[in-house]
Design an enzyme around this catalytic site. Structure first.
Site, mmCIF file in Angstrom:
data_model
loop_
_atom_site.group_PDB
_atom_site.id
_atom_site.type_symbol
_atom_site.label_atom_id
_atom_site.label_comp_id
_atom_site.label_asym_id
_atom_site.label_seq_id
_atom_site.Cartn_x
_atom_site.Cartn_y
_atom_site.Cartn_z
ATOM 1 C CG HIS A 1 -1.925 -1.177 1.198
ATOM 2 N ND1 HIS A 1 -2.803 -1.211 0.160
ATOM 3 C CD2 HIS A 1 -2.216 -2.053 2.207
ATOM 4 C CE1 HIS A 1 -3.550 -2.601 0.458
ATOM 5 N NE2 HIS A 1 -3.315 -2.880 1.694
ATOM 6 C CG ASP B 1 -2.647 -8.344 0.935
ATOM 7 O OD1 ASP B 1 -2.097 -8.598 1.817
ATOM 8 O OD2 ASP B 1 -3.740 -7.736 1.093
ATOM 9 C CG ASP C 1 -4.849 -10.172 3.446
ATOM 10 O OD1 ASP C 1 -4.429 -10.369 2.440
ATOM 11 O OD2 ASP C 1 -4.770 -8.981 3.944
ATOM 12 C CG HIS D 1 -6.722 -5.323 1.827
ATOM 13 N ND1 HIS D 1 -5.934 -6.177 2.731
ATOM 14 C CD2 HIS D 1 -8.140 -5.190 2.196
ATOM 15 C CE1 HIS D 1 -6.868 -6.570 3.869
ATOM 16 N NE2 HIS D 1 -8.006 -5.879 3.595
HETATM 17 C C1 SP5 Z 1 -1.040 -5.053 3.867
HETATM 18 C C2 SP5 Z 1 -2.388 -5.187 4.295
HETATM 19 O O1 SP5 Z 1 -3.171 -6.390 4.286
HETATM 20 N N1 SP5 Z 1 -2.850 -4.013 4.804
HETATM 21 C C3 SP5 Z 1 -4.423 -4.159 5.070
HETATM 22 C C4 SP5 Z 1 -5.103 -2.607 5.233
HETATM 23 C C5 SP5 Z 1 -6.170 -2.582 5.602
HETATM 24 N N2 SP5 Z 1 -6.654 -1.955 6.612
HETATM 25 C C6 SP5 Z 1 -8.061 -1.572 6.389
HETATM 26 C C7 SP5 Z 1 -8.873 -1.573 7.864
HETATM 27 C C8 SP5 Z 1 -10.154 -1.368 7.683
HETATM 28 C C9 SP5 Z 1 -10.743 -1.418 9.135
HETATM 29 N N3 SP5 Z 1 -10.406 -2.764 9.906
HETATM 30 C C10 SP5 Z 1 -10.793 -2.854 11.254
HETATM 31 C C11 SP5 Z 1 -9.854 -2.955 12.382
HETATM 32 C C12 SP5 Z 1 -9.734 -2.293 13.732
HETATM 33 N N4 SP5 Z 1 -8.737 -2.508 14.290
HETATM 34 ZN ZN ZN Z 2 -4.188 -7.243 2.796
#
Ligand code: SP5
Ligand code: ZN
Length: 335
Positions: free
Chosen positions: A159, A195, A278, A197
């Protein structure tokens, strides 16, 4: 099992939480992730990362971002503020009149960060820079003739953009690996990002280039998922493809997309796999429902390309299953 490149310094980043919609919640991208992976790959030969200079790092990232990350914690006015991590509060938005890097330390973060989830603390720079060394050491193995090598990187990287960080990422390890691999092998290389995302940083870094092809299989941002602003199916160039999947997608849809990604890059000189796990059903950060068996099959698909391969770790947040999932990919890659 392919060699596992490792640095203890990658453990030094302790996120200390994430600010999600204004609330500080517990961090997901924790050091225990890397330890869980290492434990699951105990039979792989562990190689210590070697230090590399900043040349490829600075070919990929703007020096202003690198300098900021290096000094952000040192310069954080911890005595005046209650936050024990660097966290932005005001963001530079798109606009048409001049804007500049702010003077106040608590405002500078909003020039470089694009979210509030990616905090900086005492060990963040050292760990992020160590992850670059891990990635570059894995590239060295492959350019020295190994068929494949695995960079057990954390914090993750896909990212991170040229001059901005976010999504738990600071420096784009996979993009740096791709640039280094391209320089060594010559010709075109590819990044296959599996991944859950979208690899927005990698897409943006290579958007105007045709010597690094980028393809990402991920949950569709059009269905409401991070990185929200980027990663849609129509972001297509001669050298970029996005293969977004609906939330709830399982092995059939995911593997079809991974096959399509692999087929699209089969004529390149080398490949970097941005390996997030993930997309797995048990993972708390994505709604994809991919199984262990499909991660093994994804490894086989990449193996069948028969290309020099550098695998770089990205996300994967379920501490109970993440190590075995990475292991499944590696078993498939070795078949
Ligand atoms: C590298 C990678 O997989 N990064 C992932 C980034 C995504 N993060 C988004 C978060 C969205 C909300 N998640 C709630 C977690 C609360 N602690
Ligand atoms: Zn991810």
């Amino acid at each position: 099992m392919i060699p596992l490149v490792w640095s203890d310094r990658c453990l030094l980043h302790v996120p200390g939480g994430e600010v999600f919609v204004g609330m500080r919640t517990s961090g997901t991208e924790v050091p225990e992730r890397a330890l869980a992976i290492r434990e699951a790959l105990a039979d792989a030969s562990l190689v210590e990362a070697r230090e590399h200079d900043d040349e490829v790092l600075l070919a990929v990232h703007d020096a202003s971002l690198v300098d900021y990350l290096r000094t952000a914690w040192r310069d954080w006015p911890a005595g005046e503020l209650e936050q024990d991590r660097v966290v932005p509060y005001s963001f530079a938005h798109r606009g048409n009149s001049p804007r500049r890097i702010p003077v106040a330390q608590w405002a500078r973060a909003g020039w470089f960060a694009y979210d509030t989830m990616t905090l900086i603390g005492p060990g963040t720079w050292e760990a992020a820079r160590a992850a670059v060394d891990v990635a570059l050491t894995a590239v060295d193995f492959v350019t020295d003739g190994a068929p494949a090598a695995y960079a057990c990187t954390r914090p993750p990287g896909h990212h991170a953009c040229r001059d901005a960080f976010g999504g738990s990422c600071y420096l784009n390890n996979a993009a740096i690996a791709a640039e280094a691999l391209r320089r060594s092998l010559g010709g075109t290389v590819a990044v296959i990002d599996i991944d859950a995302h979208h690899g927005n940083g990698t897409q943006e870094l290579f958007w105007e280039r045709d010597d690094v092809r980028t393809v990402s299989v991920h949950v569709d941002p059009a269905a409401g998922w991070f990185p929200h602003f980027v990663g849609f199916a129509d972001e297509t160039t001669d050298a970029n493809r996005n293969l977004p999947l609906a939330p709830g997608s399982g092995d059939d849809e995911w593997l079809a997309a991974v096959r399509e990604a692999a087929a699209w890059v089969e004529d390149v000189a080398g490949v970097v796999v941005a390996l997030g796990v993930d997309a797995a059903a048990a993972d708390p950060e994505s709604p994809l429902r991919v199984t262990h068996e499909a991660f093994r099959e994804a490894g086989r698909i990449v193996c069948s390309l028969g290309l020099p391969t550098v695998v770089v770790q990205e996300g994967g947040y379920d501490l109970g299953t993440l190590g075995p999932l990475v292991r499944e990919f590696h078993i498939g890659l070795g078949e």
